[in-house]
Design an enzyme around this catalytic site. Structure first.
Site, PDB file in Angstrom:
ATOM      1  N   ASP A   1      33.501  -5.965 -58.505  1.00 35.85           N
ATOM      2  CA  ASP A   1      32.441  -5.788 -57.522  1.00 35.85           C
ATOM      3  C   ASP A   1      33.041  -5.398 -56.162  1.00 35.85           C
ATOM      4  O   ASP A   1      33.946  -6.063 -55.665  1.00 35.85           O
ATOM      5  CB  ASP A   1      31.702  -7.136 -57.419  1.00 35.85           C
ATOM      6  CG  ASP A   1      30.363  -7.028 -56.727  1.00 35.85           C
ATOM      7  OD1 ASP A   1      29.444  -6.450 -57.328  1.00 35.85           O
ATOM      8  OD2 ASP A   1      30.250  -7.518 -55.580  1.00 35.85           O
TER       9      ASP A   1
ATOM     10  N   GLU B   1      33.712  -0.858 -58.999  1.00 30.81           N
ATOM     11  CA  GLU B   1      32.352  -0.627 -58.524  1.00 30.81           C
ATOM     12  C   GLU B   1      32.411  -0.323 -57.031  1.00 30.81           C
ATOM     13  O   GLU B   1      32.060  -1.137 -56.194  1.00 30.81           O
ATOM     14  CB  GLU B   1      31.454  -1.843 -58.779  1.00 30.81           C
ATOM     15  CG  GLU B   1      29.977  -1.576 -58.480  1.00 30.81           C
ATOM     16  CD  GLU B   1      29.434  -2.393 -57.311  1.00 30.81           C
ATOM     17  OE1 GLU B   1      30.220  -3.021 -56.601  1.00 30.81           O
ATOM     18  OE2 GLU B   1      28.198  -2.385 -57.131  1.00 30.81           O
TER      19      GLU B   1
END
Lengths: 645, 645
Positions: free
Chosen positions: B378, B407
């Protein structure tokens, strides 16, 4: 913190990029870091032989792409080195964050102001005098009652030009990243890029048939060469020529008593590479010749060929420098089926290579002492690259103004490698690029592929070895056409003497001259009918008075609706000098077509009309985006049009 | 000896290039030297953690351009390093020179034979056994009477395959040049390049409204996901969720007693990054879930988000890891105007960073112990690049099979930098590339700009944060169309659950889902009418059975005469599998046009006809260079045509 895609940089910094004294070196890079903080970056540069760096702040020219730029001045004919340093600017990061909060409607920024005060306090501790006063006052204003409820007032307080300057100067670069390796830039003098060359044999500058021309004769010819507008007079070797296996006319093995031999067979009892052939004159004559050229605003280039005749003193003094056959005789030069019985090549892999290298440097220093600052180097691709790097760097350390022209007609990678290790300029494949698509492809490579960072072409129209078919068959119109191409496509170009007389008799079925001057003395009438001296003078004058002609990379090919008409634009960056050149590549027929000038190319709006003046004929035309041209090779092979404002 | 333009190489060797286990790594370079001697070159490679190099001879694929090539096998899932060594082959140089002499008619080569004998003798001194016998016999034959008068016989004697092998093996590499730096190659397992991903929230895998789904429920759903043909099941975080400032539905600050909160607000009294939220089940349930996925031939990917809720044990144990406001409270995450009151970001510049780094590694090792080999990371762009390099290299040293998906929806240079420092795959801008020219431009960048050496795209059609306008407005046809694009343009792609049901209700005026699963538990009828599960299954089956779909760089866009029809070719290098894909980018209207297949693209001769089979419908067509296509989005948005031989 990544610093990437730094330019200029050649092969990851292995080799220097080349620029010209007086220019600014533009440095660009991608610089970024994680998160949202504001970055600062500077270019740091110095003369390679000095220690202290100067700095220029970089600016972000495309924030979305993290792309940064700065430039620094190249004020000396010297080698420079530069790098980039980048760090996080805590104060600016804080101001931007505050600005984002204000924009999104945050009312209370008391906590943010407290954070800012801590940042400013840290910088204030390092400040003195008026800087300190400024920061103290800023802090007390930020501490004023109610400031935390006035985001815009805080931002205004923190965004003056004066404050920005002080903050940039005083902030610590705690997390600074410095790009590695340092990247080198060679700042050459302008003649390294822009110049017109004239190649000749001193011995053919005489006026009486059967009598060898001397340096005094050559000196008398300089005004004529100057009259054509040349900047450099390049001499085929002027050293004593060997007697052993001396070649006769047309490279014959038999040699008569009056045959002069090839001047590349260097050395006899009168001396070697540091001597002048007595039949041409004395060293004193040479000095006078150089002085006269300089007085006329021209320079002399000497040929530097590392090879010798069997009669050169090296053969006795340095027997280990040569290739031996199994029978211990020395091997002459060969490139089967060609044999050069009058020349011994040098074995660079010999154990005595240090003395060999030093001797070559001494030869250059000798001629530098005699006023020579340009050397045209014969066949450098047959000698080790590392030798050239050492030699050129060594000479440049003391004489940065020396120009080395590489005569390497070989495979492209080697030609480029020679430029990378230090050659200032290079011969090219220009003579063999004749069709429109050949020219466009080759020039695009030379000007836009990255090799323009280190490789400077010198477009010779002909050489004593190269008389191309188009000149043999196209006659005078071809000579004019190829001259325009050489002189306007490349800022450096040259002709070999006789070109101005449109000499085009070849040895049957070859690109060699018939009765080549390499083996014979010639006496020419330099004002013979049909000569193109006035045309050459005009083209050279156009080159000199139009700055757009003096750069390499400012070339754009434009569309023309005829494969025989090459059409291109040369312009200065500020568009104060824009030239449009249309050349009829067919020396035998009239060619005509529409040529197209995308308005953006020359800084005009769609639909604009503009006046162009033909600098060859002085005719003026009103042009627009699409124009008709007709070029009769018997009249003029080209338009060289200047856009008039 | 210059060795230049070595590929693969990323940023001058600063970063590794990426390849796949089982492939051959093709190495190319420009290698040359001065003069005419014959060169030899080898690629030398080793596993990075081993010492001994293996060698593969390079061959000159274009002598005129001095361009060389070799390849070496990537037989292990490991990091490799390679370099190039080049040297002068004296024996071959001698043979070529002899050949040139013979060709140009030289009769007597006695002297050359004597030179050759000296070269062979030098090599023979280093030889043993049968090699020595071979060279001894060669020498005695070369010494035979009259050999010097038979150039061709000498050449024949010296050019057997056996001799070439022996000479290459025994010759000394006196003047060898070794390229520097060594260049690294990461050989990843195939799933690093080719895989279909399915993203879901465990808690939404239940079947009773109002009841939270568990790992056991999720386990029961695996067969359904497998049925659609997915390879990877990626779970939103499964850890305990903080209570402090827990978010209510639609990101509201108020939270009811049954609201589950955002799973990215990691950590409460039940544990942090190494725990499973008790409402989902136990670690044992997780292990069973992983085992079941593996049994079905799928893998589990976990979310790795370096941040926490105010209730995470890090807050007490590592107070220095957090950002403090001037009032000593910890600052929550913000990206003005967005506020994440339920999340504390981590300050990577804290003095206790070593413990922070180690803890992150331990988290990964913990889940690796529980069978996880894929992590979707993330927001990696908000953490230092050097941290990622250290972390990924550290994990790969022990577990080279681990796949890291970045990401990072941020600026292009940072996305690329994350791939350079080690991320196996990356999210992309695919969701925002909708028009024909946007797609062509973006895919050309991804597949042909050089970034394909290190950056592997994973085309997600949607994510919990991204429901693009075309899906909102285009309905079912848009879902099918965007799936075909994702699944056929990129070998790795993914969907976020609900896509198969064509869920397209957005929060008004945004790209966010209405009633986003980030803050709520959902219960869906996975077989709801209008779903596209069969379509997805078919596309995934096509991907699996056609090797051309499993590579990134084998993409060629072909001309189509309609801006709404994207037409492209994917093919294997040997052309045994050639696919032509035509996609109607307009979900609302029928589109038709002629599409063009340059014969050379698919290995046919001009005028050839060929049969194509639509793998979506099984229809077959006879095609030629120009073909009519008509695509009705209500029927099928695309042809996926296989060229039949």
């Amino acid at each position: 913190m990544p610093i990437e895609a730094v330019t200029p940089s050649v092969d990851c910094g292995r080799y220097p990029a080349k620029r010209i004294l007086g220019e600014h070196c533009v440095v660009e890079a991608d610089i970024f870091r994680h998160g949202r903080d504001t970055l600062r970056a500077v270019v740091k540069w110095r003369r390679k032989d000095e220690r202290r760096f100067s700095e220029a702040p970089m600016t972000q020219i495309n924030p979305g792409l993290d792309h940064w730029r700065a430039e620094f001045p190249l004020e000396e004919n010297a080698r420079y080195t530069f790098t980039i340093e980048a760090w996080t600017d805590r104060f600016s990061s804080w101001v931007s964050d505050l600005r984002r909060r204000a924009e999104t409607g945050q009312q209370d920024v008391s906590s943010e102001v407290a954070e800012g005060l801590a940042i400013i306090q840290k910088i204030r501790r390092r400040s003195k005098g008026s800087d300190r006063d400024l920061l103290t006052s800023l802090m007390s204003r930020l501490r004023a009652d109610g400031m935390g409820q006035q985001p815009q007032a805080v931002i205004d307080l923190c965004t003056s030009d004066q404050l920005a300057e002080v903050m940039l100067r005083l902030q610590s670069r705690e997390d600074a990243t410095v790009y590695s390796p340092e990247l080198d830039i060679i700042a050459d003098r302008p003649l390294a890029r822009f110049g017109a060359w004239y190649e000749m044999f001193v011995r053919s500058q005489g006026t009486q048939p059967g009598k060898i021309g001397t340096l005094k004769d050559a000196k008398r010819r300089l005004a004529d060469i100057k009259g054509m507008g040349f900047d450099v007079v390049y001499l085929a070797p002027i050293h004593p020529i060997g007697l052993t296996n001396r070649k006769g006319p047309n490279n014959r093995l038999e040699c008569g008593p009056n045959d002069p031999g090839s001047p590349w067979a260097i050395g006899n009892d009168f001396g070697g590479h540091k001597a002048v052939d007595p039949s041409l004159g004395t060293l004193g004559d040479f000095d006078h010749f150089v002085n006269e050229a300089n007085r006329l605003g021209m320079e002399i280039a000497l040929d530097f060929a590392i090879q010798c005749s069997p009669d050169h003193h090296w053969v006795k003094e340095h027997p280990r420098w040569f290739y031996r056959r199994p029978d211990r005789t020395i091997q002459y030069a060969e490139n089967p089926p060609k044999k050069y019985e009058d020349i011994y090549p040098i074995n660079f892999e010999n154990p005595d290579w240090r003395a060999l290298w030093e001797e070559q440097k001494n030869i250059l220093l000798f001629w530098i002492d005699h006023g020579v600052r340009i050397f045209r180097v014969d066949n450098p691709h047959t000698k080790p690259l590392e030798f050239w790097r050492w030699l050129i760097e060594g000479i440049h350390a003391e004489y940065p103004e020396v120009i080395f022209l590489s005569e390497a007609f070989t495979k492209p990678k080697m030609m480029r490698a020679l430029a990378k290790v230090g050659f200032t300029q290079s011969y090219t494949y220009f003579t063999w690029r004749n069709t429109k698509w050949e020219l466009i492809e080759y020039l695009t490579k030379l000007t836009k592929s990255g090799m323009e960072e280190y490789f400077r072409p010198n477009f010779f129209t002909n050489t004593p070895d190269i008389l191309t078919r188009i000149l043999q068959e196209g006659g005078r119109p071809a000579f004019k056409m190829r001259l325009v191409l050489a002189a306007t496509l490349s800022p450096s170009y040259g002709i070999y003497s006789g070109y101005e007389l449109c000499e085009n008799e070849a040895a049957l079925g070859t690109e060699e001259y018939k009765d080549s001057e390499k083996y014979q003395v010639k006496v020419r009438d330099w004002n013979r009918e049909g000569n193109i001296k006035d045309f050459i003078a005009k083209v050279n004058a156009i080159r000199r008075s139009n700055p757009a002609m003096q750069r390499l990379t400012n070339l754009d090919f434009l569309p023309s609706d005829n494969d025989q008409i090459l059409f291109y634009c040369k312009k200065t960056e500020d568009m104060s000098n824009v030239l449009l050149v249309a050349v009829n590549l067919d020396p035998l027929h009239v060619q005509e077509c529409t040529v197209h000038v995308p308005e953006s190319t020359i800084g005009l709006r769609p639909g604009d009309k503009f006046t162009v003046k033909d600098l060859l004929t002085d005719a003026a035309y009103v042009w627009s985006a699409h124009n008709y041209v007709r070029l009769d090779p018997q009249v003029e092979p080209a338009h060289i049009l200047r856009v008039e404002r």
